[in-house]
Write a protein that holds these residues in place. Structure first.
Motif, mmCIF file in Angstrom:
data_model
loop_
_atom_site.group_PDB
_atom_site.id
_atom_site.type_symbol
_atom_site.label_atom_id
_atom_site.label_comp_id
_atom_site.label_asym_id
_atom_site.label_seq_id
_atom_site.Cartn_x
_atom_site.Cartn_y
_atom_site.Cartn_z
ATOM 1 N N MET A 234 -39.104 43.084 109.035
ATOM 2 C CA MET A 234 -38.416 44.237 109.610
ATOM 3 C C MET A 234 -37.410 43.791 110.672
ATOM 4 S SD MET A 234 -41.221 47.347 109.704
ATOM 5 C CE MET A 234 -42.717 46.457 110.087
ATOM 6 N N GLN A 235 -37.772 42.779 111.470
ATOM 7 C CA GLN A 235 -36.834 42.273 112.473
ATOM 8 C C GLN A 235 -35.606 41.666 111.801
ATOM 9 O OE1 GLN A 235 -39.596 39.748 114.631
ATOM 10 N NE2 GLN A 235 -39.549 41.134 116.391
ATOM 11 N N LYS A 236 -35.807 40.941 110.713
ATOM 12 C CA LYS A 236 -34.675 40.373 109.977
ATOM 13 C C LYS A 236 -33.803 41.487 109.402
ATOM 14 C CE LYS A 236 -36.811 35.996 108.708
ATOM 15 N NZ LYS A 236 -37.360 35.185 107.603
ATOM 16 N N TRP A 237 -34.436 42.551 108.902
ATOM 17 C CA TRP A 237 -33.686 43.688 108.352
ATOM 18 C C TRP A 237 -32.826 44.315 109.448
ATOM 19 C CZ3 TRP A 237 -33.172 48.843 109.407
ATOM 20 C CH2 TRP A 237 -32.486 49.586 108.444
ATOM 21 N N ILE A 238 -33.404 44.500 110.634
ATOM 22 C CA ILE A 238 -32.662 45.087 111.754
ATOM 23 C C ILE A 238 -31.437 44.228 112.085
ATOM 24 C CG2 ILE A 238 -32.735 45.569 114.235
ATOM 25 C CD1 ILE A 238 -35.713 46.386 113.810
ATOM 26 N N LYS A 239 -31.636 42.935 112.185
ATOM 27 C CA LYS A 239 -30.530 42.033 112.520
ATOM 28 C C LYS A 239 -29.461 42.003 111.423
ATOM 29 C CE LYS A 239 -33.212 39.052 115.616
ATOM 30 N NZ LYS A 239 -33.283 40.056 116.574
ATOM 31 N N ALA A 240 -29.892 42.077 110.159
ATOM 32 C CA ALA A 240 -28.940 42.032 109.040
ATOM 33 C C ALA A 240 -28.160 43.335 108.880
ATOM 34 C CB ALA A 240 -29.678 41.707 107.742
ATOM 35 N N HIS A 241 -28.657 44.415 109.428
ATOM 36 C CA HIS A 241 -28.022 45.724 109.238
ATOM 37 C C HIS A 241 -27.541 46.338 110.547
ATOM 38 C CE1 HIS A 241 -30.330 45.149 105.536
ATOM 39 N NE2 HIS A 241 -29.341 45.823 104.978
ATOM 40 N N ARG A 242 -27.148 45.510 111.489
ATOM 41 C CA ARG A 242 -26.679 45.996 112.792
ATOM 42 C C ARG A 242 -25.551 47.018 112.677
ATOM 43 N NH1 ARG A 242 -29.393 44.478 116.896
ATOM 44 N NH2 ARG A 242 -30.205 42.386 117.100
ATOM 45 N N ALA A 243 -24.726 46.889 111.649
ATOM 46 C CA ALA A 243 -23.601 47.816 111.484
ATOM 47 C C ALA A 243 -24.080 49.258 111.321
ATOM 48 C CB ALA A 243 -22.748 47.409 110.287
ATOM 49 N N LEU A 244 -25.282 49.451 110.794
ATOM 50 C CA LEU A 244 -25.825 50.807 110.627
ATOM 51 C C LEU A 244 -26.103 51.492 111.962
ATOM 52 C CD1 LEU A 244 -28.486 50.364 107.782
ATOM 53 C CD2 LEU A 244 -26.330 51.617 107.644
ATOM 54 N N PHE A 245 -26.248 50.706 113.012
ATOM 55 C CA PHE A 245 -26.689 51.246 114.288
ATOM 56 C C PHE A 245 -25.553 51.613 115.231
ATOM 57 C CE2 PHE A 245 -30.049 48.049 113.057
ATOM 58 C CZ PHE A 245 -30.814 48.985 112.384
ATOM 59 N N THR A 246 -24.318 51.531 114.755
ATOM 60 C CA THR A 246 -23.180 51.842 115.624
ATOM 61 C C THR A 246 -22.705 53.276 115.475
ATOM 62 O OG1 THR A 246 -21.623 51.040 113.968
ATOM 63 C CG2 THR A 246 -22.386 49.449 115.615
ATOM 64 N N SER A 247 -23.188 53.973 114.453
ATOM 65 C CA SER A 247 -22.758 55.359 114.238
ATOM 66 C C SER A 247 -23.854 56.126 113.517
ATOM 67 C CB SER A 247 -21.467 55.383 113.418
ATOM 68 O OG SER A 247 -21.691 54.806 112.148
ATOM 69 N N ARG A 248 -23.548 57.374 113.233
ATOM 70 C CA ARG A 248 -24.489 58.222 112.500
ATOM 71 C C ARG A 248 -24.455 57.872 111.014
ATOM 72 N NH1 ARG A 248 -22.272 61.491 116.361
ATOM 73 N NH2 ARG A 248 -23.753 62.555 117.692
ATOM 74 N N LEU A 249 -25.511 58.265 110.328
ATOM 75 C CA LEU A 249 -25.555 58.116 108.878
ATOM 76 C C LEU A 249 -24.686 59.201 108.251
ATOM 77 C CD1 LEU A 249 -29.391 57.565 108.460
ATOM 78 C CD2 LEU A 249 -27.592 55.841 108.261
ATOM 79 N N PRO A 250 -24.207 59.001 107.037
ATOM 80 C CA PRO A 250 -23.400 60.039 106.384
ATOM 81 C C PRO A 250 -24.279 61.106 105.731
ATOM 82 C CG PRO A 250 -23.496 58.097 104.999
ATOM 83 C CD PRO A 250 -24.224 57.757 106.264
ATOM 84 N N ASP A 251 -25.133 61.759 106.530
ATOM 85 C CA ASP A 251 -25.970 62.837 105.994
ATOM 86 C C ASP A 251 -25.580 64.164 106.647
ATOM 87 O OD1 ASP A 251 -27.137 62.777 108.509
ATOM 88 O OD2 ASP A 251 -29.170 62.459 107.812
#
Length: 170
Positions: A10-27
């Motif tokens: 999970m920590q690796k997933w968080i680090k690999a997907h940092r771009a997801l955490f800069t804005s809202r999801l498209p929902d």
């Protein structure tokens, strides 16, 4: 990763997907990743362990797995709070923040983790409610205490909306 409780994964997933955490999801609800995970976790928690315990003996281990999975959700959200703290102050379309949701649920552990990670307890939703108001609704003393952050506040109703000259609440 979540079901297995693989914290390293999970920590690796968080680090690999940092771009997801800069804005809202498209929902349609305007959720951030943290907010979406919190809402999903809340739905999973609605399935009471008592129902699982009423299952036949052959399925009793499912109750233990279910509770373990909820613990993994808790860990992931705490980790995301530390690693992607900007998400904690991103409101959804109702103006609610992750801190407000956890305070209303009475989750003292997540309220404390979010505040330590930088969640702003003074943000207001569209009705003028703060995390403290949400904590008061939960009637969990620990949430109210953490939401106060040592300030001299009292639990009171949300402020009345101000009315513009048109007579419409703002």
């Amino acid at each position: 990763l979540l079901h297995a409780g693989n914290q390293e994964g999970m920590q690796k997933w968080i680090k690999a997907h940092r771009a997801l955490f800069t804005s809202r999801l498209p929902d349609v609800e305007g959720n951030s990743v943290v907010m979406a995970l919190l809402k999903m976790r809340s739905h999973f928690q609605l399935f009471p362990s008592s129902v699982l315990q009423m299952a036949p003996t052959a399925l009793q281990d499912q109750a233990q797995r279910w509770n373990a999975m909820l613990g993994h959700w808790q860990w992931l959200i705490e980790e995301l709070s530390r690693e992607a703290s900007k998400q904690l102050n991103m409101p959804d379309l109702k103006g609610q923040t992750p801190l407000m949701l956890m305070a209303e649920e009475g989750d003292t552990q997540l309220v404390q983790a979010m505040l330590q990670a930088g969640a702003d307890p003074d943000l207001q939703d569209l009705q003028g409610m703060t995390a403290l108001h949400s904590a008061c609704k939960s009637r969990v003393d620990g949430c109210v205490a953490h939401s106060q952050l040592g300030r001299s506040r009292v639990c009171r109703a949300a402020p009345e909306p101000t009315r513009a000259k048109t007579g419409v609440a703002t």
